[in-house]
Motif scaffolding. Structure first.
Motif, PDB file in Angstrom:
ATOM      1  N   GLU A   1       0.850  -1.193   0.000  1.00 39.51           N
ATOM      2  CA  GLU A   1       0.000   0.000   0.000  1.00 39.51           C
ATOM      3  C   GLU A   1       0.886   1.242   0.000  1.00 39.51           C
ATOM      4  O   GLU A   1       1.950   1.239   0.621  1.00 39.51           O
ATOM      5  CB  GLU A   1      -0.887   0.007   1.250  1.00 39.51           C
ATOM      6  CG  GLU A   1      -1.920  -1.096   1.271  1.00 39.51           C
ATOM      7  CD  GLU A   1      -2.981  -0.912   0.212  1.00 39.51           C
ATOM      8  OE1 GLU A   1      -3.493   0.218   0.069  1.00 39.51           O
ATOM      9  OE2 GLU A   1      -3.290  -1.906  -0.477  1.00 39.51           O
TER      10      GLU A   1
ATOM     11  N   TRP B   1       2.376   4.777   1.076  1.00 31.70           N
ATOM     12  CA  TRP B   1       2.486   5.451   2.365  1.00 31.70           C
ATOM     13  C   TRP B   1       1.468   6.565   2.420  1.00 31.70           C
ATOM     14  O   TRP B   1       1.229   7.260   1.439  1.00 31.70           O
ATOM     15  CB  TRP B   1       3.892   6.018   2.551  1.00 31.70           C
ATOM     16  CG  TRP B   1       4.104   6.478   3.959  1.00 31.70           C
ATOM     17  CD1 TRP B   1       3.858   7.721   4.464  1.00 31.70           C
ATOM     18  CD2 TRP B   1       4.551   5.675   5.035  1.00 31.70           C
ATOM     19  NE1 TRP B   1       4.133   7.746   5.802  1.00 31.70           N
ATOM     20  CE2 TRP B   1       4.561   6.491   6.188  1.00 31.70           C
ATOM     21  CE3 TRP B   1       4.938   4.351   5.157  1.00 31.70           C
ATOM     22  CZ2 TRP B   1       4.959   6.039   7.426  1.00 31.70           C
ATOM     23  CZ3 TRP B   1       5.335   3.896   6.400  1.00 31.70           C
ATOM     24  CH2 TRP B   1       5.343   4.740   7.514  1.00 31.70           C
ATOM     25  N   ARG B   2       0.853   6.732   3.574  1.00 32.17           N
ATOM     26  CA  ARG B   2      -0.114   7.822   3.733  1.00 32.17           C
ATOM     27  C   ARG B   2       0.206   8.609   4.983  1.00 32.17           C
ATOM     28  O   ARG B   2       0.597   8.035   6.006  1.00 32.17           O
ATOM     29  CB  ARG B   2      -1.541   7.283   3.778  1.00 32.17           C
ATOM     30  CG  ARG B   2      -1.812   6.392   4.959  1.00 32.17           C
ATOM     31  CD  ARG B   2      -3.231   5.870   4.939  1.00 32.17           C
ATOM     32  NE  ARG B   2      -3.471   5.098   6.151  1.00 32.17           N
ATOM     33  CZ  ARG B   2      -4.564   4.425   6.359  1.00 32.17           C
ATOM     34  NH1 ARG B   2      -5.515   4.413   5.466  1.00 32.17           N
ATOM     35  NH2 ARG B   2      -4.719   3.753   7.484  1.00 32.17           N
TER      36      ARG B   2
ATOM     37  N   ALA C   1       1.726   8.345  11.040  1.00 28.31           N
ATOM     38  CA  ALA C   1       0.365   7.938  10.673  1.00 28.31           C
ATOM     39  C   ALA C   1       0.251   6.416  10.604  1.00 28.31           C
ATOM     40  O   ALA C   1       1.175   5.724  10.191  1.00 28.31           O
ATOM     41  CB  ALA C   1      -0.011   8.550   9.320  1.00 28.31           C
ATOM     42  N   SER C   2      -0.895   5.901  11.007  1.00 33.35           N
ATOM     43  CA  SER C   2      -1.166   4.469  10.860  1.00 33.35           C
ATOM     44  C   SER C   2      -1.257   4.128   9.380  1.00 33.35           C
ATOM     45  O   SER C   2      -1.804   4.893   8.588  1.00 33.35           O
ATOM     46  CB  SER C   2      -2.483   4.106  11.549  1.00 33.35           C
ATOM     47  OG  SER C   2      -2.383   4.320  12.932  1.00 33.35           O
ATOM     48  N   GLN C   3      -0.715   2.969   9.032  1.00 30.98           N
ATOM     49  CA  GLN C   3      -0.679   2.571   7.630  1.00 30.98           C
ATOM     50  C   GLN C   3      -1.687   1.454   7.372  1.00 30.98           C
ATOM     51  O   GLN C   3      -1.989   0.643   8.251  1.00 30.98           O
ATOM     52  CB  GLN C   3       0.734   2.127   7.243  1.00 30.98           C
ATOM     53  CG  GLN C   3       1.762   3.227   7.396  1.00 30.98           C
ATOM     54  CD  GLN C   3       1.384   4.481   6.622  1.00 30.98           C
ATOM     55  OE1 GLN C   3       1.128   4.422   5.419  1.00 30.98           O
ATOM     56  NE2 GLN C   3       1.342   5.615   7.314  1.00 30.98           N
ATOM     57  N   ARG C   4      -2.180   1.429   6.159  1.00 32.97           N
ATOM     58  CA  ARG C   4      -3.168   0.445   5.739  1.00 32.97           C
ATOM     59  C   ARG C   4      -2.496  -0.917   5.542  1.00 32.97           C
ATOM     60  O   ARG C   4      -1.402  -1.008   4.981  1.00 32.97           O
ATOM     61  CB  ARG C   4      -3.787   0.929   4.433  1.00 32.97           C
ATOM     62  CG  ARG C   4      -4.908   0.103   3.932  1.00 32.97           C
ATOM     63  CD  ARG C   4      -5.453   0.776   2.678  1.00 32.97           C
ATOM     64  NE  ARG C   4      -6.025  -0.228   1.824  1.00 32.97           N
ATOM     65  CZ  ARG C   4      -7.288  -0.239   1.450  1.00 32.97           C
ATOM     66  NH1 ARG C   4      -8.079   0.737   1.841  1.00 32.97           N
ATOM     67  NH2 ARG C   4      -7.746  -1.179   0.678  1.00 32.97           N
ATOM     68  N   VAL C   5      -3.157  -1.988   6.004  1.00 32.90           N
ATOM     69  CA  VAL C   5      -2.696  -3.355   5.820  1.00 32.90           C
ATOM     70  C   VAL C   5      -3.805  -4.115   5.104  1.00 32.90           C
ATOM     71  O   VAL C   5      -4.947  -4.141   5.576  1.00 32.90           O
ATOM     72  CB  VAL C   5      -2.383  -4.039   7.171  1.00 32.90           C
ATOM     73  CG1 VAL C   5      -1.982  -5.495   6.961  1.00 32.90           C
ATOM     74  CG2 VAL C   5      -1.305  -3.284   7.919  1.00 32.90           C
TER      75      VAL C   5
END
Length: 167
Positions: A43, A45-46, A51-55
């Motif tokens: 995914e 990086w956001r 910041a919490s990252q998408r999994v």
């Protein structure tokens, strides 16, 4: 209860399941633990560094079902090698699996690359670092599967049949 172990590009899910077989010949209720090897989609990086990252653990490529009926423990334990498009295909029963379920699981996940090859994953060797990390942490995964299966057998988990649709 769904548990997810993430190892870079590979994940392992551990979930209690209660299935009612729709085949009237086989029929019956099965309860136990489903273990799947999944590909973790990369995914972008956001946000900030904090910041919490998408999994995303979407594509299942291998499955083991540690299922039992009320009448006979271990009688429905099987696996699905080489899942294609998240579909399990035929059940494969082996004496090694029913004889020593957790030892069998450990031997299967000790090297995930051949499991990826069976599922026709493109360039399975690119997952070698993740497969190595899985092997290094395999005791924790197997302990989790065993603990969930114990809780299913005790009647604490897998109380409601799986139904298609949203959870």
């Amino acid at each position: 209860m769904l548990r997810v172990f993430c190892f870079d590009s590979l994940g392992v899910t551990v979930e209690d399941v209660f299935l009612i077989d729709p085949d009237p010949v086989r029929g019956g209720r099965e309860r136990g633990v489903r273990v799947e090897l999944r590909l973790l989609d990369p995914e972008p990086w956001r946000g900030s560094i904090n910041a919490s990252q998408r999994v995303v653990a979407d594509r299942a490529v291998w499955r083991a079902d540690f299922l039992e009926t009320a009448a006979d423990t271990k009688d429905r334990m099987h696996h699905h090698p080489g899942m294609i498009d998240n579909e399990p295909g035929q059940r494969v029963f082996t004496e090694d699996l029913t004889g020593d379920p957790m030892g069998w699981l450990e031997s299967q996940l000790a090297d995930a690359v051949p499991l990826l090859e069976s599922a026709k994953v493109e360039d399975p060797e690119r997952h070698r670092p993740a497969a190595d990390a899985l092997r290094e942490n395999l005791a924790e995964v197997v302990t989790s599967v065993s603990a969930v299966l114990d809780r299913v057998r005790a009647g604490d988990l897998a109380k409601t049949p799986v139904r298609p649709g949203p959870r």
